[in-house]
Design a protein around this motif. Structure first.
Motif, PDB file in Angstrom:
ATOM      1  N   LEU A 188       0.838  -1.200   0.000  1.00  0.00           N
ATOM      2  CA  LEU A 188       0.000   0.000   0.000  1.00  0.00           C
ATOM      3  C   LEU A 188       0.875   1.253   0.000  1.00  0.00           C
ATOM      4  O   LEU A 188       0.657   2.180  -0.785  1.00  0.00           O
ATOM      5  N   PHE A 189       1.883   1.258   0.851  1.00  0.00           N
ATOM      6  CA  PHE A 189       2.737   2.434   0.911  1.00  0.00           C
ATOM      7  C   PHE A 189       3.573   2.577  -0.352  1.00  0.00           C
ATOM      8  O   PHE A 189       3.823   3.692  -0.820  1.00  0.00           O
ATOM      9  N   ALA A 190       3.966   1.442  -0.914  1.00  0.00           N
ATOM     10  CA  ALA A 190       4.693   1.510  -2.188  1.00  0.00           C
ATOM     11  C   ALA A 190       3.824   2.175  -3.252  1.00  0.00           C
ATOM     12  O   ALA A 190       4.288   3.040  -4.001  1.00  0.00           O
ATOM     13  N   LEU A 191       2.555   1.789  -3.264  1.00  0.00           N
ATOM     14  CA  LEU A 191       1.614   2.350  -4.233  1.00  0.00           C
ATOM     15  C   LEU A 191       1.387   3.835  -3.977  1.00  0.00           C
ATOM     16  O   LEU A 191       1.282   4.639  -4.914  1.00  0.00           O
ATOM     17  N   LEU A 192       1.327   4.190  -2.683  1.00  0.00           N
ATOM     18  CA  LEU A 192       1.091   5.589  -2.336  1.00  0.00           C
ATOM     19  C   LEU A 192       2.272   6.468  -2.755  1.00  0.00           C
ATOM     20  O   LEU A 192       2.093   7.624  -3.128  1.00  0.00           O
ATOM     21  N   LEU A 193       3.480   5.875  -2.708  1.00  0.00           N
ATOM     22  CA  LEU A 193       4.646   6.654  -3.107  1.00  0.00           C
ATOM     23  C   LEU A 193       4.586   6.990  -4.597  1.00  0.00           C
ATOM     24  O   LEU A 193       5.152   7.987  -5.048  1.00  0.00           O
TER      25      LEU A 193
END
Lengths: 296, 295
Positions: free
Chosen positions: A145-150
């Motif tokens: 999720l955080f990878a995607l948010l980045l």
């Protein structure tokens, strides 16, 4: 020792009150926290231990599922939301948690057949452990999720996430716990439940605003003609959860703006409803529990 | 039938008091019940088939006694132990158990076959409701008694059934029970472990604990139990000194075998033969299931 009191006297008849059962279950859960922790740890150790990639699957699983839906929606030409991968990922993550827990819960009591026939222990710890083990998968999903948010820095609002994600997850945990307790006990008596469950869950997913949002439904002609559909859709616990998750991860329902705090009222109502649901599920479970050893 | 109070009963506090115990199985719900069948049963209003696994059983046990429960297969011996352990609730009558119970019903300590022996001891303690600090304190002595060498760190699924039984016996007898329930465990393990386990059971009986033992080892019953009961078809048929009860059991078994033999000659129509075959099939199915679970 704690067990002595509970076992001291066992009359045959006498139907315990629902409130008594509820109180008993709560004391069982709190006195067997260690057992729950061991069960969760055992579950963790097993999951992914016999695959090549092991625990990487916890991260890979939601990502692959997102890609599948992405392909599906692209083919259907229905992807009208900007940053669609993030849009559906915000729903896939909580849904994977729920659906994995429910299908595990359907076998959590049945699997322990031998132990249930060999030693006396409060069976309620089994669905509680299953539900808690699911949290780990959800937390692992935070990595992609955080990878995607980045990749979408304009939609990345860390403060909102840190405050709201745990709160929404708690509401979901309570609701999931109730469903898990219900399913685990019912499956002892009706093994067909396990077969029906997969289909039921899939239907539930498509009826929930995961690939779309409630606001998008308003434009559908069938909904315009029958506004009742929209009202019913709003009562779906996962409508509340998905819209709340999406609000803090993605943004407004149609994607024009970045993350905003979710509407707290539906969440509070769902939380209160879920607490009542858990209490009812516990009473249902405790009423059936004495027969587990005979039926299994 | 009336129960003779054991010689020490007048003074010693009783550990187990069972009065008019009955356990009924409702065969409507078995493992193969489906929604379809349940609805069919509802519609046809067939009375649910019921079966008394135990009925009208009276039993009293005081501390320091070692009671043997003997009887043919399907007599209700294991059900009695399950009721005493609190696994099953009696359908009628009452069961009063005073003291901490530890039991090893069935074989082995495979609480989780994927976990190691040590982890299973901790998990087993948690299942039995022993406090964690206590089980960690007992850990070395449990490991020592089970005597599994390096296997103690290997997953339980790599154990032989004898090794599982050793670990299970070691856990069940180490947690300082007031009442110990043992089901068929003495027959497993090699000769030296059997000696060790006998010594431990005797030690527990000496320290004024109550032991209830289900076994087919008649020599053990006569030598180490101070009382025995004979169960047949869920009824308490005889109760008294181990020698007398064992003798009666052997007579009954011989009579039943003779009847079966006669029936076989007559064409195998005797219902007891059918019963036996059914039981065998069930046993085979059960074993297959267990193997599947262990896989």
């Amino acid at each position: 020792m704690s067990r002595t009191d509970a076992l001291a006297f066992r009359p045959a008849s006498g139907r315990p009150t629902s409130l008594g059962l509820l109180r008993e279950a709560i004391s069982e859960i709190s006195s067997r926290r260690r057992l729950i922790r061991y069960l969760v740890q055992g579950e963790m150790k097993k999951r992914g231990s016999d695959t090549v990639l092991g625990n990487i699957w916890w991260i890979l699983d939601p990502v692959l599922q997102m890609l599948v839906y992405l392909v599906l929606v692209t083919i259907l030409g229905r992807g009208r939301f900007p940053d669609y991968p993030l849009f559906i990922f915000a729903a896939i993550l909580p849904w994977k948690w729920f659906s994995a827990v429910i299908s595990d819960a359907s076998t959590t009591v049945v699997r322990q057949e031998r132990l249930i026939k060999q030693i006396a222990f409060p069976k309620i710890v089994l669905p509680v452990a299953t539900t808690s083990a699911g949290v780990v998968g959800f937390v692992a999903g935070m990595v992609p999720l955080f990878a995607l948010l980045l990749l979408h820095p304009d939609r990345f609002n860390p403060i909102l996430l840190v405050i709201w994600l745990p709160l929404i997850a708690i509401v979901q945990y309570v609701f999931t716990l109730g469903a898990a307790i219900l399913v685990s006990a019912a499956n002892v008596f009706f093994r067909d439940l396990g077969n029906a469950l997969g289909h039921g869950l899939r239907l539930w997913w498509f009826l929930s605003p995961g690939l779309y949002s409630l606001a998008w439904m308003d434009e559908l002609s069938i909904v315009k003609e029958n506004p009742i559909i929209r009202t019913l859709a709003g009562f779906n616990p996962f409508a509340v959860l998905f819209e709340s998750y999406r609000s803090v991860i993605y943004g407004s329902p149609l994607g024009e703006t970045g993350p905003i705090p979710p509407d707290p009222l539906p969440l509070v109502v769902l939380l209160l409803g879920s607490i009542v649901f858990v209490a009812l599920a516990i009473v249902f479970f405790k009423r059936l529990e004495p027969n587990f050893a005979k039926v299994l | 039938m009336s129960i003779q109070p054991p010689p020490v009963a007048a003074e010693a506090p009783y550990a187990i008091d069972v009065a008019d115990l009955g356990v009924q199985y409702d065969l409507r719900f078995n493992r193969k019940t489906t929604v379809r069948q349940s609805i069919a049963n509802l519609v046809t209003r067939k009375p649910p088939p019921r079966f008394w696994a135990l009925r009208h059983v009276d039993l009293r046990l005081v501390r320091g006694e070692s009671l043997a429960v003997i009887g043919p297969n399907g007599a209700g011996k294991s059900t009695l132990l399950q009721v005493l352990a609190g696994i099953m609730r009696p359908t009628e009558g009452r069961v009063d158990v005073r003291g901490k119970i530890s039991g090893l019903l069935g074989l082995g300590a495979a609480f989780d076959a994927e976990l190691s022996g040590i982890e299973n001891i901790l998990l087993g303690g948690a299942f039995l409701g022993v406090e964690d600090a206590r089980i960690r304190e007992l850990l070395p002595s449990i490991v020592d008694f089970a005597d599994l060498g390096q296997f103690i760190d290997a997953p339980i699924k790599t154990y032989s059934s004898g090794m599982r039984a050793r670990l299970g016996f070691s856990i069940a007898t180490s947690v300082d029970p007031d009442i110990l329930l043992l089901d068929e465990v003495l027959a497993t393990g090699d000769a030296s472990f059997r000696e060790k386990s006998k010594a431990r059971v005797i030690e527990l009986v000496r320290s004024a604990k109550a032991v209830v033992l289900v076994t087919h080892d008649m020599a053990w019953v006569k030598e180490y139990c101070n009382r025995a009961i004979l169960l047949e078809k869920g009824r308490l048929v005889s109760e008294g000194s181990p020698a007398d009860v064992v003798e009666m059991h052997l007579e009954h078994a011989a009579a039943a075998a003779a009847a079966r033999e006669a029936a076989k000659l007559a064409g195998g129509l005797d219902p007891r033969v059918e019963d036996d075959r059914r039981r065998e099939r069930r046993e085979r199915r059960r074993r297959r299931r267990m193997e599947m679970v262990e896989d």
